[in-house]
Motif scaffolding. Structure first.
Motif, short mmCIF file in Angstrom:
data_model
loop_
_atom_site.label_atom_id
_atom_site.label_comp_id
_atom_site.label_asym_id
_atom_site.label_seq_id
_atom_site.Cartn_x
_atom_site.Cartn_y
_atom_site.Cartn_z
N GLN A 1 10.26 3.26 -8.90
CA GLN A 1 9.35 3.14 -7.76
C GLN A 1 9.70 1.90 -6.95
O GLN A 1 9.96 0.83 -7.51
N ALA B 1 4.17 2.16 1.92
CA ALA B 1 4.30 3.29 1.01
C ALA B 1 5.15 2.92 -0.20
O ALA B 1 5.93 1.97 -0.17
N VAL B 2 4.98 3.73 -1.26
CA VAL B 2 5.83 3.65 -2.43
C VAL B 2 6.71 4.89 -2.43
O VAL B 2 6.22 6.01 -2.25
N THR C 1 9.42 6.95 -4.74
CA THR C 1 9.93 7.11 -6.09
C THR C 1 11.29 7.78 -6.02
O THR C 1 11.43 8.86 -5.45
N THR D 1 5.41 8.72 -2.76
CA THR D 1 4.49 9.07 -3.84
C THR D 1 3.15 8.34 -3.75
O THR D 1 2.23 8.65 -4.51
N LYS D 2 3.06 7.36 -2.83
CA LYS D 2 1.80 6.64 -2.69
C LYS D 2 1.76 5.94 -1.34
O LYS D 2 2.76 5.39 -0.90
N LEU E 1 0.30 2.82 0.68
CA LEU E 1 -0.32 1.51 0.52
C LEU E 1 -1.15 1.17 1.74
O LEU E 1 -2.06 0.35 1.67
N THR F 1 -3.03 3.52 4.77
CA THR F 1 -3.33 4.90 5.16
C THR F 1 -2.70 5.19 6.52
O THR F 1 -2.89 4.43 7.47
N ALA G 1 -4.87 10.32 4.76
CA ALA G 1 -4.04 10.59 3.57
C ALA G 1 -3.36 11.95 3.64
O ALA G 1 -2.38 12.19 2.96
N MET H 1 2.88 12.88 2.13
CA MET H 1 2.82 12.63 0.70
C MET H 1 3.71 13.65 -0.01
O MET H 1 3.55 14.85 0.16
#
Length: 141
Positions: free
Chosen positions: A31, A39-40, A42, A55-56, A58, A60, A65, A83
């Motif tokens: 990650q 954002a994350v 992966t 994947t995430k 951080l 919005t 979302a 996403m």
């Protein structure tokens, strides 16, 4: 037998030396937080190459979302959710670098990309058009 053993050891050493370049690059999997810290991503195996997906969030996105890929140049792809969206595709190891493509959902454009580890917690990510590249540093979460 005394002459055979040194020859076998020399041969084994030669094979080990050939294997070193294949192990030279640090793996890029795991990650990573984008430079903008929004954002994350992966990164992992995608069946024959390496890819990375959002994947995430951080921060919005403006559309929430459930933000869609509204800036994509291909109108048929604009309904995809950000996403889970693959932003790094087709990466293959090339010495101590990884080469593939990076997609920027903010512009809707795809660029040639080179990724290189810069320590255990830093990843240098370049997106290039012809000879011009923009570099970001991604970090571990």
């Amino acid at each position: 037998m005394k002459k055979l053993l040194p020859a076998m050891l020399a041969g084994a050493a030669g094979l080990a030396a050939l294997a070193v370049p294949a192990l030279a690059a640090d793996p890029i999997g795991g990650q990573w937080v984008t430079q903008d810290k929004d954002a994350v991503v992966t990164i992992g195996d995608c069946g024959g190459s390496v890819c990375g997906k959002i994947t995430k969030f951080l921060k919005t996105p403006p559309g929430g979302a459930d933000q869609r890929d509204i800036h994509n140049n291909d109108k048929s792809l604009r309904s995809r959710k950000l996403m889970g969206l693959p932003v790094l595709t087709g990466f293959r190891q090339d010495g101590d670098e990884w080469r593939g493509e990076i997609y920027d959902p903010k512009s809707g454009k795809t660029y040639r990309s080179v990724i290189q580890r810069k320590g255990p917690n830093k990843l240098e990510v370049k997106g290039c058009v012809t000879v011009f590249c923009q570099t970001q540093v991604w970090t571990r979460p």
